[in-house]
Design a protein around this motif. Structure first.
Motif, PDB file in Angstrom:
ATOM      1  N   ASP A  35       0.301   4.942   5.494  1.00  0.00           N
ATOM      2  CA  ASP A  35      -0.781   5.225   4.565  1.00  0.00           C
ATOM      3  C   ASP A  35      -0.173   5.942   3.371  1.00  0.00           C
ATOM      4  N   ILE A  36      -0.287   5.347   2.206  1.00  0.00           N
ATOM      5  CA  ILE A  36       0.212   5.968   0.982  1.00  0.00           C
ATOM      6  C   ILE A  36      -0.950   6.750   0.386  1.00  0.00           C
ATOM      7  N   HIS A  37      -0.770   8.045   0.221  1.00  0.00           N
ATOM      8  CA  HIS A  37      -1.835   8.899  -0.291  1.00  0.00           C
ATOM      9  C   HIS A  37      -1.696   9.088  -1.801  1.00  0.00           C
ATOM     10  N   HIS A  38      -2.758   9.501  -2.447  1.00  0.00           N
ATOM     11  CA  HIS A  38      -2.789   9.799  -3.883  1.00  0.00           C
ATOM     12  C   HIS A  38      -2.574   8.570  -4.758  1.00  0.00           C
ATOM     13  N   GLU A  39      -2.938   7.389  -4.247  1.00  0.00           N
ATOM     14  CA  GLU A  39      -2.819   6.174  -5.042  1.00  0.00           C
ATOM     15  C   GLU A  39      -4.032   6.025  -5.955  1.00  0.00           C
ATOM     16  N   TRP A  40      -3.807   5.462  -7.116  1.00  0.00           N
ATOM     17  CA  TRP A  40      -4.883   5.126  -8.046  1.00  0.00           C
ATOM     18  C   TRP A  40      -4.958   3.618  -8.133  1.00  0.00           C
ATOM     19  N   ALA A  41      -6.148   3.101  -8.399  1.00  0.00           N
ATOM     20  CA  ALA A  41      -6.351   1.655  -8.533  1.00  0.00           C
ATOM     21  C   ALA A  41      -6.799   1.332  -9.949  1.00  0.00           C
ATOM     22  N   ALA A  42      -6.318   0.214 -10.459  1.00  0.00           N
ATOM     23  CA  ALA A  42      -6.736  -0.283 -11.771  1.00  0.00           C
ATOM     24  C   ALA A  42      -6.946  -1.784 -11.644  1.00  0.00           C
ATOM     25  N   VAL A  43      -8.032  -2.292 -12.199  1.00  0.00           N
ATOM     26  CA  VAL A  43      -8.324  -3.729 -12.125  1.00  0.00           C
ATOM     27  C   VAL A  43      -7.959  -4.406 -13.442  1.00  0.00           C
ATOM     28  N   GLY A  44      -7.588  -5.681 -13.319  1.00  0.00           N
ATOM     29  CA  GLY A  44      -7.203  -6.442 -14.497  1.00  0.00           C
ATOM     30  C   GLY A  44      -6.668  -7.798 -14.102  1.00  0.00           C
ATOM     31  N   PRO A  45      -5.710  -8.307 -14.878  1.00  0.00           N
ATOM     32  CA  PRO A  45      -5.173  -9.649 -14.626  1.00  0.00           C
ATOM     33  C   PRO A  45      -4.533  -9.757 -13.234  1.00  0.00           C
ATOM     34  N   CYS A  46      -4.581 -10.945 -12.661  1.00  0.00           N
ATOM     35  CA  CYS A  46      -3.967 -11.209 -11.348  1.00  0.00           C
ATOM     36  C   CYS A  46      -2.499 -11.560 -11.550  1.00  0.00           C
ATOM     37  N   THR A  47      -1.659 -10.562 -11.813  1.00  0.00           N
ATOM     38  CA  THR A  47      -0.280 -10.850 -12.204  1.00  0.00           C
ATOM     39  C   THR A  47       0.782 -10.221 -11.307  1.00  0.00           C
ATOM     40  N   THR A  48       0.447  -9.247 -10.464  1.00  0.00           N
ATOM     41  CA  THR A  48       1.485  -8.582  -9.663  1.00  0.00           C
ATOM     42  C   THR A  48       2.081  -9.555  -8.646  1.00  0.00           C
ATOM     43  N   ARG A  49       3.377  -9.406  -8.409  1.00  0.00           N
ATOM     44  CA  ARG A  49       4.115 -10.253  -7.470  1.00  0.00           C
ATOM     45  C   ARG A  49       4.995  -9.369  -6.586  1.00  0.00           C
ATOM     46  N   ARG A  50       5.363  -9.925  -5.415  1.00  0.00           N
ATOM     47  CA  ARG A  50       6.336  -9.224  -4.573  1.00  0.00           C
ATOM     48  C   ARG A  50       7.583  -8.983  -5.413  1.00  0.00           C
ATOM     49  N   GLY A  51       8.130  -7.787  -5.323  1.00  0.00           N
ATOM     50  CA  GLY A  51       9.295  -7.439  -6.121  1.00  0.00           C
ATOM     51  C   GLY A  51       8.947  -6.625  -7.350  1.00  0.00           C
ATOM     52  N   ASP A  52       7.652  -6.486  -7.661  1.00  0.00           N
ATOM     53  CA  ASP A  52       7.232  -5.670  -8.807  1.00  0.00           C
ATOM     54  C   ASP A  52       7.097  -4.186  -8.446  1.00  0.00           C
TER      55      ASP A  52
END
Length: 105
Positions: A35-52
């Motif tokens: 569980d990674i704590h203190h994460e923030w979320a942001a919505v937008g383009p579907c662009t993230t890939r493994r390795g980013d």
């Protein structure tokens, strides 16, 4: 303001809007659950890939950029594409680090 990131796999992308404050995010690596704590979320383009993961998250201001955080993962929130990031202050404090900057000459 809209966030950007510059991923090793997908390149630079902007147009993300922060949804809300810190949250915990489940993460699985090599068959182990974290569980990674203190994460923030942001919505937008579907662009993230493994390795980013590990990419800088920033806000552009003219010719400069302001560091905001470190990309953890991509995913979805409420059926919207999202990126999850650790704020710079949390990342630096976790390792007892101070970010030193130098203005351009």
């Amino acid at each position: 303001s809209h966030l950007c990131y510059s991923g090793a796999r997908s390149g630079e992308h902007c147009g993300y809007t922060v949804l809300r404050g810190a949250r915990s995010m489940p993460f699985t690596a090599n068959g182990r659950h974290y569980d990674i704590h203190h994460e923030w979320a942001a919505v937008g383009p579907c662009t993230t890939r493994r390795g980013d993961s590990g990419a800088p998250v920033f806000v552009r201001a003219g010719q400069t950029a302001r560091a905001v955080g470190i990309l953890s993962a991509g995913g979805t929130v409420n059926n919207q594409c999202a990126m999850f990031f650790t704020p710079m202050s949390v990342a630096l404090a976790s390792f007892h680090l101070t970010l030193l900057t130098q203005p351009k000459s």
